[in-house]
Motif scaffolding. Structure first.
Motif, short mmCIF file in Angstrom:
data_model
loop_
_atom_site.label_atom_id
_atom_site.label_comp_id
_atom_site.label_asym_id
_atom_site.label_seq_id
_atom_site.Cartn_x
_atom_site.Cartn_y
_atom_site.Cartn_z
N ARG A 289 4.76 0.43 -2.64
CA ARG A 289 3.31 0.34 -2.85
C ARG A 289 2.83 -1.09 -3.03
O ARG A 289 2.01 -1.36 -3.90
N THR A 290 3.34 -1.99 -2.24
CA THR A 290 2.92 -3.38 -2.37
C THR A 290 1.92 -3.73 -1.31
O THR A 290 1.38 -2.87 -0.63
N HIS A 291 1.71 -5.00 -1.14
CA HIS A 291 0.74 -5.51 -0.20
C HIS A 291 1.38 -5.77 1.16
O HIS A 291 1.16 -6.80 1.77
N HIS A 292 2.18 -4.83 1.64
CA HIS A 292 2.86 -4.99 2.93
C HIS A 292 2.07 -4.40 4.10
O HIS A 292 2.54 -4.42 5.22
N MET A 293 0.87 -3.86 3.85
CA MET A 293 0.15 -3.12 4.89
C MET A 293 -0.05 -3.94 6.16
O MET A 293 0.23 -3.49 7.25
N TRP A 294 -0.53 -5.17 6.02
CA TRP A 294 -0.78 -5.97 7.23
C TRP A 294 0.51 -6.27 7.95
O TRP A 294 0.56 -6.32 9.16
N LYS A 295 1.58 -6.45 7.22
CA LYS A 295 2.87 -6.71 7.84
C LYS A 295 3.35 -5.48 8.60
O LYS A 295 3.89 -5.59 9.70
N LYS A 296 3.15 -4.28 8.03
CA LYS A 296 3.58 -3.05 8.71
C LYS A 296 2.83 -2.88 10.02
O LYS A 296 3.41 -2.50 11.02
N SER A 297 1.53 -3.16 9.99
CA SER A 297 0.73 -3.02 11.20
C SER A 297 1.19 -4.00 12.27
O SER A 297 1.31 -3.65 13.45
N ASN A 298 1.45 -5.24 11.87
CA ASN A 298 1.95 -6.24 12.83
C ASN A 298 3.31 -5.83 13.38
O ASN A 298 3.58 -5.97 14.57
N LYS B 93 17.68 1.25 4.24
CA LYS B 93 17.15 0.87 2.93
C LYS B 93 16.86 -0.63 2.88
O LYS B 93 17.65 -1.44 3.36
N VAL B 94 15.71 -0.96 2.27
CA VAL B 94 15.29 -2.35 2.10
C VAL B 94 15.01 -2.57 0.62
O VAL B 94 14.35 -1.76 -0.03
N ASP B 95 15.52 -3.67 0.08
CA ASP B 95 15.23 -4.05 -1.31
C ASP B 95 13.82 -4.64 -1.35
O ASP B 95 13.60 -5.77 -0.95
N ALA B 96 12.87 -3.85 -1.83
CA ALA B 96 11.47 -4.26 -1.82
C ALA B 96 11.05 -5.04 -3.05
O ALA B 96 9.88 -5.37 -3.22
N SER B 97 12.00 -5.37 -3.93
CA SER B 97 11.66 -6.17 -5.09
C SER B 97 11.55 -7.65 -4.72
O SER B 97 11.06 -8.46 -5.51
N LYS B 98 11.96 -8.00 -3.51
CA LYS B 98 11.92 -9.39 -3.05
C LYS B 98 10.50 -9.75 -2.61
O LYS B 98 9.60 -8.92 -2.61
N SER B 99 10.33 -10.98 -2.17
CA SER B 99 9.02 -11.44 -1.72
C SER B 99 8.63 -10.72 -0.42
O SER B 99 9.48 -10.17 0.28
N VAL B 100 7.33 -10.75 -0.12
CA VAL B 100 6.83 -10.12 1.10
C VAL B 100 7.56 -10.67 2.32
O VAL B 100 7.97 -9.91 3.20
N ASP B 101 7.73 -11.97 2.40
CA ASP B 101 8.38 -12.57 3.56
C ASP B 101 9.84 -12.15 3.69
O ASP B 101 10.32 -11.87 4.79
N GLU B 102 10.55 -12.08 2.55
CA GLU B 102 11.95 -11.65 2.59
C GLU B 102 12.07 -10.19 3.01
O GLU B 102 12.93 -9.84 3.82
N VAL B 103 11.20 -9.35 2.48
CA VAL B 103 11.20 -7.94 2.85
C VAL B 103 10.90 -7.79 4.33
O VAL B 103 11.58 -7.06 5.06
N GLU C 248 11.38 -9.94 6.73
CA GLU C 248 12.51 -10.39 7.54
C GLU C 248 13.60 -9.33 7.60
O GLU C 248 14.19 -9.09 8.66
N ASN C 249 13.86 -8.67 6.48
CA ASN C 249 14.87 -7.59 6.48
C ASN C 249 14.45 -6.44 7.39
O ASN C 249 15.26 -5.86 8.11
N VAL C 250 13.15 -6.11 7.36
CA VAL C 250 12.65 -5.02 8.20
C VAL C 250 12.74 -5.40 9.68
O VAL C 250 13.11 -4.58 10.52
N VAL C 251 12.41 -6.64 10.01
CA VAL C 251 12.52 -7.12 11.40
C VAL C 251 13.95 -6.97 11.89
O VAL C 251 14.19 -6.51 13.02
N GLN C 252 14.92 -7.31 11.05
CA GLN C 252 16.33 -7.17 11.44
C GLN C 252 16.67 -5.72 11.73
O GLN C 252 17.39 -5.42 12.69
N ILE C 253 16.14 -4.80 10.93
CA ILE C 253 16.39 -3.37 11.16
C ILE C 253 15.77 -2.94 12.48
O ILE C 253 16.41 -2.26 13.27
N PHE C 254 14.52 -3.35 12.73
CA PHE C 254 13.85 -2.98 13.98
C PHE C 254 14.57 -3.58 15.18
O PHE C 254 14.69 -2.93 16.23
N ASP C 255 15.02 -4.82 15.07
CA ASP C 255 15.75 -5.44 16.17
C ASP C 255 17.01 -4.64 16.50
O ASP C 255 17.35 -4.46 17.67
#
Length: 196
Positions: free
Chosen positions: A13-22, A174-184, A186-193
């Protein structure tokens, strides 16, 4: 027609919305948020579900599956009617419980394949702190400690078993979402790749 479906289960429930859309755009997915669809329906003039949705959200409870499924299916149908090539969806915040999962399977059987579940895992107190911070400007009726604690209880009782089920199927990333928006991100991009 078979839809390739991507389900995102997020408790962070963080401020990742714009990142998810991108992210969705980059990989050819249409981003649909179950929560946003419910909130939009709640505000829609003349909605037969508006007051019911508001009461469930305020109490931190899960909205009846028939309502959520109908809103998701309508959004998916509208997207594909506008462009038949847009048949990949990133669905944010669904399924939330066994009833959601059963309703989804009943309605979408043979129409959608779940590629994987992306689970953003985060400590409860970090989640509460982030939501309370968001509540200062969100205007959301559920961004308060009482509603958040109810949502955590609902999550542990109802949503976590669904994540566990998909994990047994080998479909959870699984992604550790306690990290910064940019770190999270980057981890998600690696999963998608890796997943495509």
């Amino acid at each position: 027609m078979s839809w390739l479906l991507f389900i995102l289960e997020i408790w962070d429930r963080t401020h990742h919305m714009w990142k998810k859309s991108n992210l969705a755009e980059k990989y050819g997915y249409t981003h649909l948020s179950a929560g946003d669809l419910l909130r939009d329906e709640r505000k829609r003039p003349g909605s037969q579900y508006g007051e019911l949705i508001e009461n469930y959200i305020k109490e931190g409870e899960i909205v009846p599956v028939e309502i959520t499924i109908s809103l998701l299916k309508r959004a998916m149908d509208q997207t594909m009617a506008a462009n038949s090539q847009k048949n990949k969806f990133l669905i944010d915040g669904f399924p939330r419980n066994e009833d959601n999962l059963q309703g989804w399977n009943k309605t979408m059987d043979g129409k959608a394949d779940v590629s994987f579940v992306l689970f953003f895992d985060c400590d409860n107190e970090i989640c509460i702190g982030r939501c309370l911070e968001r509540g200062k400007s969100s205007g959301r009726s559920d961004d308060n400690r009482e509603s958040l604690e109810k949502r955590i209880h609902t999550y542990l009782q109802s949503t976590k078993p669904i994540i566990d089920l998909y994990e047994r199927m080998g479909k959870v990333r699984k992604v550790d979402a306690s990290k910064s928006v940019d770190e999270v991100f980057e981890n998600v991009v690696q999963i998608f790749d890796k997943e495509g």
